[in-house]
Each structure stands twice: as structure tokens, then as C-alpha cells.
Scaffold this active site. Structure first.
Site, PDB file in Angstrom:
ATOM      1  N   ASP A  33       0.840  -1.203   0.000  1.00 40.39           N
ATOM      2  CA  ASP A  33       0.000   0.000   0.000  1.00 40.39           C
ATOM      3  C   ASP A  33       0.876   1.255   0.000  1.00 40.39           C
ATOM      4  O   ASP A  33       1.690   1.455   0.908  1.00 40.39           O
ATOM      5  CB  ASP A  33      -0.899   0.000   1.244  1.00 40.39           C
ATOM      6  CG  ASP A  33      -1.988  -1.050   1.145  1.00 40.39           C
ATOM      7  OD1 ASP A  33      -2.651  -1.106   0.096  1.00 40.39           O
ATOM      8  OD2 ASP A  33      -2.156  -1.826   2.117  1.00 40.39           O
ATOM      9  N   ASP A 167     -10.211  -5.776  -1.357  1.00 40.96           N
ATOM     10  CA  ASP A 167      -9.154  -5.270  -0.474  1.00 40.96           C
ATOM     11  C   ASP A 167      -9.769  -4.441   0.642  1.00 40.96           C
ATOM     12  O   ASP A 167     -10.504  -3.487   0.377  1.00 40.96           O
ATOM     13  CB  ASP A 167      -8.192  -4.404  -1.308  1.00 40.96           C
ATOM     14  CG  ASP A 167      -7.014  -3.896  -0.497  1.00 40.96           C
ATOM     15  OD1 ASP A 167      -6.670  -4.522   0.528  1.00 40.96           O
ATOM     16  OD2 ASP A 167      -6.428  -2.871  -0.902  1.00 40.96           O
TER      17      ASP A 167
HETATM   18  C1  DX5 Z   1      -6.565  -0.048   2.780  1.00 36.32           C
HETATM   19  C2  DX5 Z   1      -5.443  -0.773   2.074  1.00 36.32           C
HETATM   20  C3  DX5 Z   1      -5.536  -2.238   2.300  1.00 36.32           C
HETATM   21  C4  DX5 Z   1      -5.181  -2.597   3.728  1.00 36.32           C
HETATM   22  C5  DX5 Z   1      -5.882  -3.850   4.143  1.00 36.32           C
HETATM   23  O1  DX5 Z   1      -6.487   1.289   2.553  1.00 36.32           O
HETATM   24  O2  DX5 Z   1      -5.496  -0.549   0.691  1.00 36.32           O
HETATM   25  O3  DX5 Z   1      -4.713  -2.956   1.405  1.00 36.32           O
HETATM   26  O4  DX5 Z   1      -3.786  -2.758   3.870  1.00 36.32           O
HETATM   27  O5  DX5 Z   1      -5.826  -3.990   5.531  1.00 36.32           O
HETATM   28  P1  DX5 Z   1      -6.973  -4.742   6.316  1.00 36.32           P
HETATM   29  O6  DX5 Z   1      -7.011  -6.148   5.741  1.00 36.32           O
HETATM   30  O7  DX5 Z   1      -6.552  -4.714   7.742  1.00 36.32           O
HETATM   31  O8  DX5 Z   1      -8.254  -4.023   6.063  1.00 36.32           O
HETATM   32 ZN    ZN Z   2      -4.408  -2.016  -0.526  1.00 34.72          ZN
END
Ligand code: DX5
Ligand code: ZN
Length: 210
Positions: A33, A167
Site C-alpha cells: 500500500d 481489499d
Molecule cells: C486499505 C489498504 C488495504 C489494507 C488492508 O487502505 O489498501 O490494502 O492494507 O488492511 P486490512 O485487511 O486490515 O483491512
Molecule cells: Zn491495498
């Protein structure tokens, strides 16, 4: 196709390295990310801090940024395989997709929870994959928004063979629901990385959908 892809979201280069070290040999794909503090109210480590990561992982770079086209050269420099940018971040997705084509990335567009899937209808033939956000982007450990799952069948109707990812908010409670709705893969951040044994947590999620 790998069905659960671990996601790393951090602004701390040391934590980024530690997390990658833990995952080495346990996942083919890795979701990173990247945030600019503008498109989303959070920041991340820089792309160059990924160093030689592409030797160990297929890197999927999730650009939660304004002007994603400015990041493509660095994505190429670190050996990214797939790059994701947001439908909401650009006026002309075609321009960014064309540049991505020139770099040879797999091309993916993400849609935030309020954005209808049909916004992507005219670009879908140019895409390898589409990412449905299960949360409003920027942070891990947010609660999954189940309404987004209706987009999966809408997207499938537009293009049968497009890869559909989800995601945000994917964990033991939500993973089956997401795959039940027809996603091909899910990114999991905190449900993997914020546990005492990330490798076991990743395997557990994989087992839940096998
Ligand atoms: C959110 C990101 C995700 C995040 C997911 O803004 O794009 O990829 O890292 O984390 P979790 O699984 O904890 O929601
Ligand atoms: Zn992400």
C-alpha cells in the site's frame, strides 16, 4: 492464482523490511500500500524502500495517490508486476492505462465503496484486474462494508474473464462471504500481519476458502 494476498501498509521502512522478511518463501504475491497523504489521509513508506523485494515476491503496488502516473517509473524501477490505481484519483484512466501498458505491468483499477462498478464499464476491456475496496482506503483494521460485494457480479457481467480482487476488511469473519460473492482473490492486511504468527494466519485464511 493465489487467492489470499498479504497486504503491507506502513510508513516505517524498518517495519516494511521486517514484514517482508517474515513473508519470504510463504507467499508468491505481495500487496504493498502506497499513500500520499492527499488521496487518502495517511502516508506510507516510499517505493524505493522495497529494495530487492521483487527477487522474492510478485509485487502488486496499490497506489492510493493523486497523479498515479507519476509513480509508474518507480514501480518499474522496483520490478512491480501489477499496479493498481484508483478510478477516483484520475480524470482520464485511459492515459494512465496506456502508460502502464508501455511499462508492461498488469493493469488494475480500484474502486472505493461509494463508486459504482459501472464507472469502469468503458475501460474494462483494457484491464487485467479490478479491485473492489471493502473499506474506504487509507488504514488497516477497518470494518468490512458488505454492500460492496454486489459489485462483483456487476463487474463479472461486464467482463467474464477479468480478475476481481477485494481489499480491506478481509478476515476470518468476512473471507468466505467475499469468495461466495465471486472474487478471485482477496488482500488481507491486519488479519495476517497484525497477528503473532502471520504465516500461520495466512495459511488459515487460505484453508478457510479451499
Ligand atoms: C486499505 C489498504 C488495504 C489494507 C488492508 O487502505 O489498501 O490494502 O492494507 O488492511 P486490512 O485487511 O486490515 O483491512
Ligand atoms: Zn491495498
Amino acid at each position: 492464482m493465489q487467492r489470499i494476498i498479504p497486504a503491507i501498509l506502513t510508513a516505517n521502512p524498518e517495519e516494511l523490511r521486517e514484514n517482508m522478511e517474515i513473508l519470504k518463501g510463504h507467499t508468491k504475491w505481495l500487496h504493498i500500500d502506497i499513500m500520499d497523504g492527499k488521496f487518502v489521509p495517511n502516508t506510507s513508506a516510499n517505493l524505493f524502500e522495497l529494495g530487492e523485494a521483487a527477487q522474492f515476491f510478485h509485487l502488486e503496488i496499490h497506489l492510493m495517490v493523486e497523479h498515479p502516473e507519476k509513480y509508474l517509473e518507480d514501480c518499474s524501477g522496483i520490478g512491480a508486476k501489477r499496479v493498481i490505481f484508483h478510478a477516483e484519483a484520475v480524470d482520464s484512466p485511459e492515459v494512465v492505462l496506456q502508460k502502464m501498458e508501455e511499462y508492461g505491468f498488469q493493469k488494475e483499477i480500484a474502486v472505493n465503496p461509494p463508486t459504482p462498478a459501472l464507472k469502469l464499464a468503458s475501460y474494462i476491456e483494457k484491464l487485467d484486474a479490478l479491485l473492489v475496496m471493502g473499506v474506504n482506503p487509507g488504514f488497516q483494521q477497518q470494518e468490512f462494508i458488505p454492500d460492496v460485494l454486489s459489485k462483483v457480479s456487476e463487474i463479472r457481467r461486464l467482463k467474464q474473464d477479468v480478475l476481481i480482487g477485494i481489499d480491506g476488511g478481509i478476515n476470518e469473519q468476512t473471507v468466505k462471504q467475499a469468495f461466495g460473492a465471486g472474487v478471485d482473490y482477496a488482500c488481507a492486511g491486519s488479519a495476517v500481519m497484525k497477528t503473532s504468527d502471520p504465516v500461520a494466519a495466512l495459511k488459515h485464511l487460505e484453508e478457510m476458502i479451499s
